[in-house]
Design a protein around this motif. Structure first.
Motif, PDB file in Angstrom:
ATOM      1  N   SER A   1       0.860  -1.165   0.000  1.00 25.41           N
ATOM      2  CA  SER A   1       0.000   0.000   0.000  1.00 25.41           C
ATOM      3  C   SER A   1       0.908   1.229   0.000  1.00 25.41           C
ATOM      4  CB  SER A   1      -0.935  -0.045   1.208  1.00 25.41           C
ATOM      5  OG  SER A   1      -1.907   0.975   1.120  1.00 25.41           O
ATOM      6  N   CYS A   2       0.600   2.250   0.765  1.00 28.75           N
ATOM      7  CA  CYS A   2       1.351   3.508   0.723  1.00 28.75           C
ATOM      8  C   CYS A   2       2.528   3.460   1.690  1.00 28.75           C
ATOM      9  CB  CYS A   2       0.420   4.657   1.065  1.00 28.75           C
ATOM     10  SG  CYS A   2       1.264   6.217   1.291  1.00 28.75           S
ATOM     11  N   ILE A   3       3.742   3.441   1.158  1.00 29.84           N
ATOM     12  CA  ILE A   3       4.953   3.450   1.970  1.00 29.84           C
ATOM     13  C   ILE A   3       5.509   4.882   1.998  1.00 29.84           C
ATOM     14  CG2 ILE A   3       7.169   2.317   2.383  1.00 29.84           C
ATOM     15  CD1 ILE A   3       4.754   0.397   2.198  1.00 29.84           C
ATOM     16  N   TYR A   4       5.962   5.323   3.158  1.00 27.54           N
ATOM     17  CA  TYR A   4       6.482   6.682   3.285  1.00 27.54           C
ATOM     18  C   TYR A   4       7.619   6.666   4.297  1.00 27.54           C
ATOM     19  CZ  TYR A   4       4.352   6.853   7.864  1.00 27.54           C
ATOM     20  OH  TYR A   4       4.051   6.593   9.174  1.00 27.54           O
ATOM     21  N   GLY A   5       8.407   7.735   4.314  1.00 29.43           N
ATOM     22  CA  GLY A   5       9.466   7.838   5.304  1.00 29.43           C
ATOM     23  C   GLY A   5      10.687   8.554   4.766  1.00 29.43           C
ATOM     24  N   PRO A   6      11.753   8.633   5.562  1.00 30.53           N
ATOM     25  CA  PRO A   6      12.981   9.316   5.143  1.00 30.53           C
ATOM     26  C   PRO A   6      13.536   8.763   3.848  1.00 30.53           C
ATOM     27  CG  PRO A   6      13.037   8.900   7.496  1.00 30.53           C
ATOM     28  CD  PRO A   6      11.825   8.177   6.969  1.00 30.53           C
ATOM     29  N   ARG A   7      14.136   9.655   3.081  1.00 30.23           N
ATOM     30  CA  ARG A   7      14.727   9.420   1.774  1.00 30.23           C
ATOM     31  C   ARG A   7      13.679   9.345   0.667  1.00 30.23           C
ATOM     32  NH1 ARG A   7      19.305  10.023   3.393  1.00 30.23           N
ATOM     33  NH2 ARG A   7      19.822  10.578   1.257  1.00 30.23           N
ATOM     34  N   GLN A   8      12.449   9.736   0.976  1.00 31.35           N
ATOM     35  CA  GLN A   8      11.399   9.813  -0.033  1.00 31.35           C
ATOM     36  C   GLN A   8      11.203  11.263  -0.439  1.00 31.35           C
ATOM     37  OE1 GLN A   8       7.312   8.936   1.164  1.00 31.35           O
ATOM     38  NE2 GLN A   8       6.975   7.867  -0.762  1.00 31.35           N
ATOM     39  N   MET A   9      11.216  11.497  -1.744  1.00 38.96           N
ATOM     40  CA  MET A   9      10.924  12.826  -2.282  1.00 38.96           C
ATOM     41  C   MET A   9       9.802  12.674  -3.294  1.00 38.96           C
ATOM     42  SD  MET A   9      12.862  15.258  -1.023  1.00 38.96           S
ATOM     43  CE  MET A   9      14.413  15.497  -0.159  1.00 38.96           C
ATOM     44  N   GLY A  10       8.569  12.691  -2.818  1.00 43.46           N
ATOM     45  CA  GLY A  10       7.435  12.386  -3.668  1.00 43.46           C
ATOM     46  C   GLY A  10       7.048  13.504  -4.607  1.00 43.46           C
ATOM     47  N   THR A  11       6.230  13.140  -5.579  1.00 38.00           N
ATOM     48  CA  THR A  11       5.650  14.090  -6.523  1.00 38.00           C
ATOM     49  C   THR A  11       4.147  13.837  -6.584  1.00 38.00           C
ATOM     50  OG1 THR A  11       5.776  12.679  -8.492  1.00 38.00           O
ATOM     51  CG2 THR A  11       7.758  13.936  -7.894  1.00 38.00           C
ATOM     52  N   GLU A  12       3.458  14.590  -7.429  1.00 41.80           N
ATOM     53  CA  GLU A  12       2.026  14.363  -7.611  1.00 41.80           C
ATOM     54  C   GLU A  12       1.749  12.957  -8.128  1.00 41.80           C
ATOM     55  OE1 GLU A  12       0.430  17.347 -10.133  1.00 41.80           O
ATOM     56  OE2 GLU A  12       0.276  18.857  -8.548  1.00 41.80           O
ATOM     57  N   ASP A  13       2.689  12.390  -8.870  1.00 41.92           N
ATOM     58  CA  ASP A  13       2.472  11.088  -9.486  1.00 41.92           C
ATOM     59  C   ASP A  13       2.735   9.916  -8.547  1.00 41.92           C
ATOM     60  OD1 ASP A  13       1.754  12.114 -11.968  1.00 41.92           O
ATOM     61  OD2 ASP A  13       3.839  12.296 -12.601  1.00 41.92           O
TER      62      ASP A  13
END
Length: 369
Positions: free
Chosen positions: A207-219
């Motif tokens: 599902s949705c993984i998040y955390g340090p070293r993530q630089m997300g975008t709209e996509d």
């Protein structure tokens, strides 16, 4: 040919690990964890997205004796076979990650996600190397027949059992969009290589993984994208009404799951597991945005747009099977995890993070949403 690093004296348990897409968000966190545990890690990555070089540099600085970086594409059969030659396990994370990109360039999406996976599988089959694949909740489609109630800030399933536990692995597969088809096809090939060829493989449908070293975008990588925009004072576009719900999972918990799957690969071969934060971490976009506003201490400018193709209004993983079979701990509470990511993102300002080149790069994980 990739030359394996010699096993250090006194560390007979150290293994050679190949991580495709290892410079991406989840890949870099996994590589860091495995290298810290005494394994020798080969990272195979195209480095095509602006900013992923920072993850690779971070890994090289932390683990200079344990890390080998190979710049290349999973569609390159000779290179992949070379990288697999000395591997004791393959974590296949490399992918084209965005639904929007797949709609613009379906052939490229197919070639990377399905063709690249077959290439990696064939290399693993030649040496009978275990393989763990990063799949996605998108294999279940957009769940159009799931009865939902629209509460003030979140969709809620009408079925009380579904509300309590989430969506399990028995949910029928239903591929939507070229991205869903390519990742779903790859998912099924990975499982079939265990059935047809006896290769120890396993699939984690994230599902949705998040955390340090993530630089997300709209996509892709929406939690990080919301935080990056809020900290930088930029408006956020929300596709749909913002009530869509995901069970967010901190990347440290995802890394634990990947390592647990490897440790148990012989007993779980040919199986798929839904991996997410579960019902205790089920949260809507509106709820995450409200928490971010408390973190930054001000309202965040946001606008609503049309729904995007294949978007799920509600997806929460039933994590009971993964927790039982893989022995996973209770996941990080989402508010604490999002605060953790906010602190990391704030610390990267002016160092290639927020406001720098990293603003545009996404993880190499399709399932990291």
């Amino acid at each position: 040919m990739i030359q394996p690093r010699p096993r250090p004296p006194g560390d007979p348990a150290g293994c050679n690990v190949l991580i495709t897409g290892g410079a991406g968000f989840i890949g870099a966190n996994l590589a860091d964890s495995l290298a810290a545990a005494g394994h020798r890690v080969v990272v195979l990555d195209t480095l095509a997205r602006p900013g992923v070089e920072a993850n690779l540099a971070w890994l090289a600085e932390r683990h200079p004796a344990a890390l080998t970086a190979v710049t290349g594409d999973v569609r390159d059969a000779d290179l992949v076979a070379d990288c697999v030659t000395e591997a004791d396990v393959v974590f296949h994370l490399a992918a084209q990650v965005a639904v929007t990109t797949s709609l613009v360039s379906p052939m490229e999406d197919f070639a990377v996600n399905l063709g690249g996976t077959i290439t990696v599988l064939e290399a693993a089959r030649a040496r009978r190397v275990p393989l763990i694949f990063a799949s996605t909740n998108k294999v279940y489609g957009n769940l159009p027949n799931l009865p939902l109630t629209a509460a003030d800030d979140a969709y809620v399933p009408a079925d009380p059992e579904l509300r309590r536990w989430g969506i399990g692995e028995r949910q029928p597969l239903d591929f939507h969009t070229p991205y869903g088809c390519s990742k779903g096809g790859a998912d099924q090939y990975v499982l079939d290589y265990a059935r047809s060829f006896g290769i120890p493989t396993a699939v984690l449908r994230m599902s949705c993984i998040y955390g340090p070293r993530q630089m997300g975008t709209e996509d892709q990588g929406w939690v990080a994208h919301f935080l990056i925009s809020a900290i930088a004072g930029r408006p956020i576009s929300i596709y749909g009404d913002g009530r869509q719900v995901r069970d967010v999972l901190h990347v440290s918990d995802a890394v634990t799951a990947y390592r647990a799957a490897w440790e148990r690969i012989e007993s779980i071969a040919g199986q798929a597991f839904n991996l997410g934060g579960g019902p205790s971490n089920a949260v809507s976009l509106r709820q995450v945005l409200a928490h971010i506003e408390t973190l930054v201490g001000r309202p965040v400018d946001h606008r609503f747009s049309e729904w995007r193709a294949g978007d799920q209004r509600y997806y929460v993983s039933d994590t009971r099977r993964a927790q039982s079979v893989l022995g996973l701990p209770v996941p990080t509470p989402w508010r604490r995890g999002v605060s953790d990511l906010a602190a990391w993102l704030t610390s990267t300002r002016g160092t290639g993070g927020i406001g720098g080149p990293g603003d545009r790069y996404t993880s190499l994980m399709g399932a990291g949403e």
